[in-house]
Design a protein around this motif. Structure first.
Motif, PDB file in Angstrom:
ATOM      1  N   LEU A  20     -72.666   3.307  70.709  1.00 15.42           N
ATOM      2  CA  LEU A  20     -72.873   2.132  69.602  1.00 15.42           C
ATOM      3  C   LEU A  20     -73.921   2.745  68.800  1.00 15.42           C
ATOM      4  N   PHE A  21     -73.538   2.554  67.508  1.00 16.23           N
ATOM      5  CA  PHE A  21     -74.561   3.106  66.552  1.00 16.23           C
ATOM      6  C   PHE A  21     -75.060   1.761  65.580  1.00 16.23           C
ATOM      7  N   LEU A  22     -76.459   1.526  65.772  1.00 17.98           N
ATOM      8  CA  LEU A  22     -77.046   0.774  65.074  1.00 17.98           C
ATOM      9  C   LEU A  22     -77.829   1.077  64.005  1.00 17.98           C
ATOM     10  N   PRO A  23     -78.004   0.363  63.155  1.00 15.87           N
ATOM     11  CA  PRO A  23     -78.829   0.688  61.724  1.00 15.87           C
ATOM     12  C   PRO A  23     -80.268   0.236  62.198  1.00 15.87           C
ATOM     13  N   ASP A  24     -80.902   1.177  61.724  1.00 13.79           N
ATOM     14  CA  ASP A  24     -82.630   0.915  62.105  1.00 13.79           C
ATOM     15  C   ASP A  24     -82.970   0.219  60.966  1.00 13.79           C
ATOM     16  N   GLY A  25     -84.029  -0.630  61.407  1.00 12.33           N
ATOM     17  CA  GLY A  25     -84.708  -1.408  60.616  1.00 12.33           C
ATOM     18  C   GLY A  25     -84.063  -2.378  59.957  1.00 12.33           C
ATOM     19  N   VAL A  26     -83.110  -2.986  60.567  1.00 10.01           N
ATOM     20  CA  VAL A  26     -82.450  -4.274  60.002  1.00 10.01           C
ATOM     21  C   VAL A  26     -82.720  -5.426  61.000  1.00 10.01           C
ATOM     22  N   GLY A  27     -83.341  -6.462  60.413  1.00 13.42           N
ATOM     23  CA  GLY A  27     -83.598  -7.832  61.081  1.00 13.42           C
ATOM     24  C   GLY A  27     -82.443  -8.703  61.313  1.00 13.42           C
ATOM     25  N   GLY A  28     -82.377  -9.188  62.557  1.00 16.60           N
ATOM     26  CA  GLY A  28     -81.240 -10.040  62.820  1.00 16.60           C
ATOM     27  C   GLY A  28     -79.987  -9.328  63.158  1.00 16.60           C
ATOM     28  N   PRO A  29     -79.178 -10.365  63.905  1.00 13.44           N
ATOM     29  CA  PRO A  29     -77.793  -9.597  64.093  1.00 13.44           C
ATOM     30  C   PRO A  29     -76.902  -9.231  62.801  1.00 13.44           C
ATOM     31  N   VAL A  30     -76.196  -8.179  62.835  1.00  9.61           N
ATOM     32  CA  VAL A  30     -75.383  -7.697  61.627  1.00  9.61           C
ATOM     33  C   VAL A  30     -73.942  -7.642  61.882  1.00  9.61           C
ATOM     34  N   PRO A  31     -73.048  -7.542  61.104  1.00 12.77           N
ATOM     35  CA  PRO A  31     -71.652  -7.537  61.450  1.00 12.77           C
ATOM     36  C   PRO A  31     -71.397  -6.298  62.182  1.00 12.77           C
ATOM     37  N   GLY A  32     -70.384  -6.492  63.148  1.00 18.28           N
ATOM     38  CA  GLY A  32     -69.999  -5.201  64.029  1.00 18.28           C
ATOM     39  C   GLY A  32     -68.535  -4.805  63.884  1.00 18.28           C
ATOM     40  N   ILE A  33     -68.168  -3.326  63.799  1.00 20.33           N
ATOM     41  CA  ILE A  33     -67.233  -2.859  63.658  1.00 20.33           C
ATOM     42  C   ILE A  33     -66.831  -1.824  64.859  1.00 20.33           C
ATOM     43  N   VAL A  34     -65.456  -2.104  65.312  1.00 25.37           N
ATOM     44  CA  VAL A  34     -64.778  -1.348  66.295  1.00 25.37           C
ATOM     45  C   VAL A  34     -64.075  -0.123  65.673  1.00 25.37           C
ATOM     46  N   VAL A  35     -64.244   1.109  66.264  1.00 24.00           N
ATOM     47  CA  VAL A  35     -63.970   2.251  65.388  1.00 24.00           C
ATOM     48  C   VAL A  35     -63.059   3.127  66.567  1.00 24.00           C
ATOM     49  N   ALA A  36     -62.039   3.651  66.189  1.00 26.86           N
ATOM     50  CA  ALA A  36     -61.075   4.398  67.028  1.00 26.86           C
ATOM     51  C   ALA A  36     -60.376   5.560  66.072  1.00 26.86           C
ATOM     52  N   GLY A  37     -60.002   6.741  66.722  1.00 26.04           N
ATOM     53  CA  GLY A  37     -59.452   7.591  66.082  1.00 26.04           C
ATOM     54  C   GLY A  37     -57.913   8.098  66.332  1.00 26.04           C
TER      55      GLY A  37
END
Length: 297
Positions: A20-37
Motif C-alpha cells: 500500500l503506497f500512501l502519499p506523505d503529508g496529505v491530510g484526510g482520506p484520499v482517493p484509492g486506486i487498486v493496481v494490477a499488472g
C-alpha cells in the motif's frame, strides 16, 4: 513523497500480500486506486511501479499478488484464472475501502496489459469502482485469440492441452507447467525472447518463476473482455500505442464503451509500458489526470 506499507488481506480464504503506497503529508482520506499488472506477473514487476506513481500524485494505491502468485497464498500456483483474479480485485477494493487513509467513496482501478481485462470485469461487478485506467491494455475476444494464437487450429490445440492438464491435475494433484517466456521452448505461453521478462535488471526477478500452468489456457482463451465493454458504466481512459500489443482490441473495446471514455495514444512497444521512460511517466500522468477528473468528492 510516498510511504510503502506491506499489507495482507483475505480473498476466498487465502491471505493475499500487497504493498500500500500512501502519499506523505496529505491530510484526510484520499482517493484509492487498486493496481494490477500483466498475466502471470507479480507485483514487483510493474504494479508496484504504477502504484507508487499514483501515490506520488496524491492517491492511496494498492498493488498486490493475486492468489497463487508471488507472496500470496493459494493453490495451485501460477494458474492464470481471470474469474479468480476478478474475485481477488473485489477483495482488494474491500481492503482499500476499509482503510482509514482512503476515501471509500472515491475508488478507482488501474490495470496494465491483461489486468485491463480483469479490472474492467471488476468494474462491471463492483459499483464501488468509480473509474478505470487501462494501460497498454490487452483486451481480447475469440476472434483476437484466433489471430494471436495460430487460428482456430492453434486455439483448439491449446484448449486440448488445457483439458488434458486439468484432467491430470484433478486426478493426481500435479500441475503441468511450461515457461511463460522462452525463445527455445515452442510450448511457452510466449515462445519468444522478451528482454523484459528475461533480464534480471527488468522483470526477470527472483519473485517471478516464469511458469505457466497449461490448464490455464482454457480460462484465458475463453475470457471475452470486449463483450464486457457495453456493460462498463464508469469513466474509462485507455493509454496505448500502435506498436504495443493488439491495439485493435483496445480500439474495439473503446468503441463498444457506452459511458464516458477517452483514449490516449502514445509511443513505445508493449514492454516499454512496464518499466521504460518516458512511456511509464506518460501513462501514469494520463491515469492520474483521469482519476483527478472522475474521482472528485
Amino acid at each position: 513523497m510516498t510511504t510503502r506499507h506491506k499489507v495482507t488481506f483475505t480473498s476466498e480464504g487465502a491471505s493475499l500480500t500487497g504493498n500500500l503506497f500512501l502519499p506523505d503529508g496529505v491530510g484526510g482520506p484520499v482517493p484509492g486506486i487498486v493496481v494490477a499488472g500483466t498475466w502471470t506477473s507479480v507485483k514487483e514487476q510493474m504494479a508496484d511501479r504504477y502504484a507508487e506513481r499514483m501515490a506520488d500524485r496524491g492517491y492511496a494505491a494498492l498493488s498486490f499478488d493475486f492468489a497463487g502468485f508471488g507472496e500470496s497464498e493459494g493453490e495451485p500456483r501460477d494458474w492464470e484464472r481471470p474469474e479468480a483474479k476478478v474475485r481477488d480485485i473485489h477483495s482488494a477494493v474491500s481492503f482499500l475501502a476499509g482503510h482509514a487513509a482512503v476515501d471509500a467513496d472515491r475508488l478507482g482501478a488501474l490495470g496494465v496489459c491483461a489486468a485491463a481485462m480483469y479490472m474492467s470485469a471488476g468494474a462491471v461487478e463492483d459499483t464501488r469502482i468509480r473509474s478505470l485506467a487501462l494501460i497498454a491494455p490487452w483486451l481480447h475476444d475469440p476472434e483476437i485469440c484466433r489471430d494471436v494464437y495460430g487460428g482456430a487450429e492453434g486455439v483448439d490445440a491449446k484448449l486440448a492441452d488445457a483439458g488434458k492438464a486439468r484432467a491430470r491435475y484433478e486426478a493426481t494433484g500435479e500441475v503441468e507447467y511450461v515457461p511463460v517466456v522462452s525463445g527455445s521452448d515452442p510450448r511457452a505461453a510466449m515462445p519468444m525472447d522478451v528482454d523484459f521478462y528475461l533480464n534480471p535488471e527488468r522483470g526477470g526477478i527472483p519473485q517471478w518463476p516464469n511458469r505457466f500452468a497449461v490448464m490455464g489456457w482454457r480460462d484465458w482463451l475463453t475470457f471475452d473482455s470486449i463483450a464486457l465493454a457495453p456493460r462498463v458504466r464508469v469513466p474509462v481512459v485507455l493509454v496505448h500505442s500502435e506498436d504495443a500489443a493488439i491495439p485493435e482490441g483496445a480500439r474495439r473495446f473503446h468503441t463498444a464503451l457506452d459511458g464516458p471514455k477517452d483514449f490516449v495514444w502514445t509511443t513505445g512497444i508493449q514492454f516499454d509500458f512496464y518499466d521504460q521512460e518516458p512511456t511509464v511517466t506518460t501513462a501514469a500522468d494520463a491515469a492520474a489526470a483521469h482519476f483527478a477528473t472522475t474521482l472528485k468528492p
